[in-house]
Design a protein around this motif. Structure first.
Motif, PDB file in Angstrom:
ATOM      1  N   ARG A   1     -31.506  28.367  14.304  1.00  0.00           N
ATOM      2  CA  ARG A   1     -30.453  28.332  15.324  1.00  0.00           C
ATOM      3  C   ARG A   1     -29.870  26.929  15.473  1.00  0.00           C
ATOM      4  NH1 ARG A   1     -33.947  31.985  18.223  1.00  0.00           N
ATOM      5  NH2 ARG A   1     -34.656  30.345  19.637  1.00  0.00           N
ATOM      6  N   ILE A   2     -30.736  25.931  15.363  1.00  0.00           N
ATOM      7  CA  ILE A   2     -30.258  24.543  15.439  1.00  0.00           C
ATOM      8  C   ILE A   2     -29.302  24.244  14.285  1.00  0.00           C
ATOM      9  CG2 ILE A   2     -30.977  22.130  15.209  1.00  0.00           C
ATOM     10  CD1 ILE A   2     -33.538  22.872  16.750  1.00  0.00           C
ATOM     11  N   ALA A   3     -29.717  24.640  13.078  1.00  0.00           N
ATOM     12  CA  ALA A   3     -28.871  24.401  11.906  1.00  0.00           C
ATOM     13  C   ALA A   3     -27.543  25.138  12.026  1.00  0.00           C
ATOM     14  CB  ALA A   3     -29.610  24.819  10.640  1.00  0.00           C
ATOM     15  N   THR A   4     -27.596  26.346  12.573  1.00  0.00           N
ATOM     16  CA  THR A   4     -26.371  27.131  12.749  1.00  0.00           C
ATOM     17  C   THR A   4     -25.436  26.468  13.753  1.00  0.00           C
ATOM     18  OG1 THR A   4     -27.517  29.196  12.207  1.00  0.00           O
ATOM     19  CG2 THR A   4     -25.462  29.375  13.443  1.00  0.00           C
ATOM     20  N   ALA A   5     -26.002  25.956  14.843  1.00  0.00           N
ATOM     21  CA  ALA A   5     -25.184  25.287  15.865  1.00  0.00           C
ATOM     22  C   ALA A   5     -24.471  24.072  15.283  1.00  0.00           C
ATOM     23  CB  ALA A   5     -26.058  24.880  17.047  1.00  0.00           C
ATOM     24  N   ILE A   6     -25.169  23.292  14.497  1.00  0.00           N
ATOM     25  CA  ILE A   6     -24.555  22.118  13.875  1.00  0.00           C
ATOM     26  C   ILE A   6     -23.525  22.539  12.843  1.00  0.00           C
ATOM     27  CG2 ILE A   6     -25.017  20.104  12.401  1.00  0.00           C
ATOM     28  CD1 ILE A   6     -27.782  19.933  13.756  1.00  0.00           C
ATOM     29  N   GLY A   7     -23.851  23.597  12.092  1.00  0.00           N
ATOM     30  CA  GLY A   7     -22.985  24.036  11.008  1.00  0.00           C
ATOM     31  C   GLY A   7     -21.668  24.631  11.448  1.00  0.00           C
ATOM     32  N   ARG A   8     -21.524  24.914  12.714  1.00  0.00           N
ATOM     33  CA  ARG A   8     -20.251  25.486  13.177  1.00  0.00           C
ATOM     34  C   ARG A   8     -19.097  24.492  13.082  1.00  0.00           C
ATOM     35  NH1 ARG A   8     -23.445  27.686  17.627  1.00  0.00           N
ATOM     36  NH2 ARG A   8     -24.003  29.847  17.138  1.00  0.00           N
ATOM     37  N   THR A   9     -19.413  23.205  13.304  1.00  0.00           N
ATOM     38  CA  THR A   9     -18.338  22.205  13.289  1.00  0.00           C
ATOM     39  C   THR A   9     -18.643  21.027  12.361  1.00  0.00           C
ATOM     40  OG1 THR A   9     -19.349  21.216  15.271  1.00  0.00           O
ATOM     41  CG2 THR A   9     -17.519  22.761  15.610  1.00  0.00           C
ATOM     42  N   ALA A  10     -19.754  21.111  11.625  1.00  0.00           N
ATOM     43  CA  ALA A  10     -20.093  20.053  10.670  1.00  0.00           C
ATOM     44  C   ALA A  10     -20.872  20.687   9.529  1.00  0.00           C
ATOM     45  CB  ALA A  10     -20.918  18.960  11.352  1.00  0.00           C
ATOM     46  N   GLU A  11     -21.286  19.852   8.601  1.00  0.00           N
ATOM     47  CA  GLU A  11     -22.064  20.392   7.472  1.00  0.00           C
ATOM     48  C   GLU A  11     -23.417  20.887   7.982  1.00  0.00           C
ATOM     49  OE1 GLU A  11     -23.809  19.099   3.070  1.00  0.00           O
ATOM     50  OE2 GLU A  11     -22.682  17.674   4.296  1.00  0.00           O
ATOM     51  N   ARG A  12     -23.745  22.107   7.599  1.00  0.00           N
ATOM     52  CA  ARG A  12     -25.017  22.701   8.033  1.00  0.00           C
ATOM     53  C   ARG A  12     -26.179  21.984   7.351  1.00  0.00           C
ATOM     54  NH1 ARG A  12     -27.186  27.842   9.773  1.00  0.00           N
ATOM     55  NH2 ARG A  12     -29.235  28.180   8.849  1.00  0.00           N
ATOM     56  N   PRO A  13     -27.138  21.476   8.119  1.00  0.00           N
ATOM     57  CA  PRO A  13     -28.281  20.803   7.493  1.00  0.00           C
ATOM     58  C   PRO A  13     -29.166  21.801   6.745  1.00  0.00           C
ATOM     59  CG  PRO A  13     -28.624  21.031   9.855  1.00  0.00           C
ATOM     60  CD  PRO A  13     -27.227  21.485   9.582  1.00  0.00           C
ATOM     61  N   SER A  14     -29.738  21.370   5.652  1.00  0.00           N
ATOM     62  CA  SER A  14     -30.592  22.246   4.849  1.00  0.00           C
ATOM     63  C   SER A  14     -32.000  21.642   4.765  1.00  0.00           C
ATOM     64  CB  SER A  14     -30.020  22.409   3.438  1.00  0.00           C
ATOM     65  OG  SER A  14     -29.923  21.155   2.794  1.00  0.00           O
ATOM     66  N   GLY A  15     -32.948  22.500   4.409  1.00  0.00           N
ATOM     67  CA  GLY A  15     -34.327  22.036   4.225  1.00  0.00           C
ATOM     68  C   GLY A  15     -35.119  21.862   5.498  1.00  0.00           C
ATOM     69  N   LEU A  16     -34.543  22.240   6.649  1.00  0.00           N
ATOM     70  CA  LEU A  16     -35.269  22.048   7.908  1.00  0.00           C
ATOM     71  C   LEU A  16     -36.440  23.017   8.050  1.00  0.00           C
ATOM     72  CD1 LEU A  16     -32.337  21.469  10.452  1.00  0.00           C
ATOM     73  CD2 LEU A  16     -33.800  19.762   9.341  1.00  0.00           C
ATOM     74  N   ASP A  17     -36.397  24.134   7.303  1.00  0.00           N
ATOM     75  CA  ASP A  17     -37.497  25.105   7.397  1.00  0.00           C
ATOM     76  C   ASP A  17     -38.842  24.496   7.017  1.00  0.00           C
ATOM     77  OD1 ASP A  17     -35.739  26.989   8.240  1.00  0.00           O
ATOM     78  OD2 ASP A  17     -35.811  28.225   6.444  1.00  0.00           O
ATOM     79  N   SER A  18     -38.812  23.415   6.255  1.00  0.00           N
ATOM     80  CA  SER A  18     -40.071  22.776   5.848  1.00  0.00           C
ATOM     81  C   SER A  18     -40.789  22.147   7.041  1.00  0.00           C
ATOM     82  CB  SER A  18     -39.803  21.704   4.794  1.00  0.00           C
ATOM     83  OG  SER A  18     -38.961  20.685   5.310  1.00  0.00           O
ATOM     84  N   LEU A  19     -40.077  22.035   8.177  1.00  0.00           N
ATOM     85  CA  LEU A  19     -40.680  21.454   9.383  1.00  0.00           C
ATOM     86  C   LEU A  19     -41.318  22.514  10.273  1.00  0.00           C
ATOM     87  CD1 LEU A  19     -37.716  19.079  10.337  1.00  0.00           C
ATOM     88  CD2 LEU A  19     -39.781  18.495   9.030  1.00  0.00           C
ATOM     89  N   ALA A  20     -41.295  23.778   9.839  1.00  0.00           N
ATOM     90  CA  ALA A  20     -41.755  24.872  10.697  1.00  0.00           C
ATOM     91  C   ALA A  20     -43.275  24.977  10.766  1.00  0.00           C
ATOM     92  CB  ALA A  20     -41.168  26.191  10.227  1.00  0.00           C
ATOM     93  N   ALA A  21     -43.956  24.697   9.676  1.00  0.00           N
ATOM     94  CA  ALA A  21     -45.414  24.916   9.644  1.00  0.00           C
ATOM     95  C   ALA A  21     -46.155  23.888  10.505  1.00  0.00           C
ATOM     96  CB  ALA A  21     -45.907  24.845   8.195  1.00  0.00           C
ATOM     97  N   CYS A  22     -47.165  24.359  11.208  1.00  0.00           N
ATOM     98  CA  CYS A  22     -47.974  23.496  12.069  1.00  0.00           C
ATOM     99  C   CYS A  22     -49.441  23.567  11.647  1.00  0.00           C
ATOM    100  CB  CYS A  22     -47.832  23.945  13.538  1.00  0.00           C
ATOM    101  SG  CYS A  22     -46.143  23.914  14.163  1.00  0.00           S
ATOM    102  N   THR A  23     -50.215  22.629  12.130  1.00  0.00           N
ATOM    103  CA  THR A  23     -51.647  22.587  11.810  1.00  0.00           C
ATOM    104  C   THR A  23     -52.447  22.454  13.099  1.00  0.00           C
ATOM    105  OG1 THR A  23     -51.554  20.180  11.532  1.00  0.00           O
ATOM    106  CG2 THR A  23     -51.269  21.534   9.557  1.00  0.00           C
TER     107      THR A  23
END
Length: 289
Positions: free
Chosen positions: A264-286
């Protein structure tokens, strides 16, 4: 008198023999009755054991989609296939975990995580369509799934019945041992339950357009809330499940939730700017012990 004694002895022997036969018959009858009772108990257990785990029932997403642009068709089809795979995996997990956990095990360890996974996939479908057409809204309502009636009786009630009726020295003691020994081993043993550690998303974001700032901030707050909820769940579920409980019921679902929010964050940014990619790699937690 010497002639009368043999007759008396014969009568006494006959009486003793009859009594012995009667006692033997009683023993056989009693044994049969006990066998019948044991068979009855075993039959009830078999009925409980053989009750089907049920199947997962989820709303069909495809019929609720708008017209799909040709450029998004392949991606949408791939994600619809992922939804089918998730349901099949959940059905298999129902079979593999029959009798495990308590009355809320199915919801917490199977249906809840499945809903989070479906939210992430449905979000990807909406994003794929939204690149070249109007992004569909309200699809998240299709994410929750349920368990059919057979599964409710076979999985949840059987699990609750076993916990209530199984002697502590057998199953109860074993589960308690797993909870205290294995799960607490993951969560820090004597040093506490531990805390969830997740990559910080904010520093990895590009410049955020002013029009997207409020939405991005709201979703970053959601990420923090998700971590706090996971930490609380670690505390609330100490001693539950087996050695993979923390991963399956807490860290895995948390990752799926984070994927959806990060998307959702990437989508919000991508509406008026370049959509960031690769953010899914930040999803996993330990888990930090």
């Amino acid at each position: 008198m010497s002639r009368a004694l043999p007759k008396y002895n014969k009568r006494r022997i006959g009486f003793i023999g009859g009594a012995a036969a009667l006692a033997l018959s009683g023993a056989v009858i009693a044994g049969s009755a006990l066998a019948g009772e044991s068979s009855g108990d075993g039959g009830d257990a078999d009925v409980r054991t053989l009750a089907g785990p049920g199947t997962v029932s989820c709303p069909d997403v495809a019929p609720e989609l708008p017209a799909i642009p040709a450029s998004a068709q392949a991606e949408v089809d791939r994600n619809l296939g992922d939804l089918d795979k998730q349901i099949a995996e959940a059905d298999q997990r129902l079979v593999d975990t029959v009798g495990q956990g308590g009355p809320n095990f199915v919801q917490n360890a199977i249906l809840g995580p499945l809903e989070d996974k479906r939210v992430a996939v449905i979000n990807r479908i909406a994003t794929a369509i939204g690149r070249t057409a109007e992004r569909p809204s309200g699809l998240d309502a299709l994410a929750p799934c349920s368990l059919d009636a057979e599964g409710q009786a076979g999985q949840d009630e059987a699990g609750a019945g076993e916990e209530a009726t199984t002697p502590p020295a057998e199953n109860g003691g074993q589960d308690a041992g797993q909870g205290a020994g294995e799960d607490t081993g993951q969560t820090g043993n004597d040093t506490g339950v531990g805390t969830v550690s997740c990559p910080d998303v904010a520093p990895e974001l590009p410049a955020i357009p002013a029009s997207a700032q409020a939405e991005v901030d709201r979703n970053l707050d959601d990420l923090d809330k998700q971590i706090a909820e996971a930490d609380q769940r670690l505390v609330d579920t100490v001693g539950q499940g087996g050695p993979n409980f923390v991963q399956n019921a807490i860290l895995g679902p948390l990752e799926d939730k984070r994927v959806a929010v990060i998307n959702r964050i990437a989508t919000a940014i991508g509406r008026t700017a370049e959509r960031p990619s690769g953010l899914d790699s930040l999803a996993a937690c330990t888990l930090t012990k």
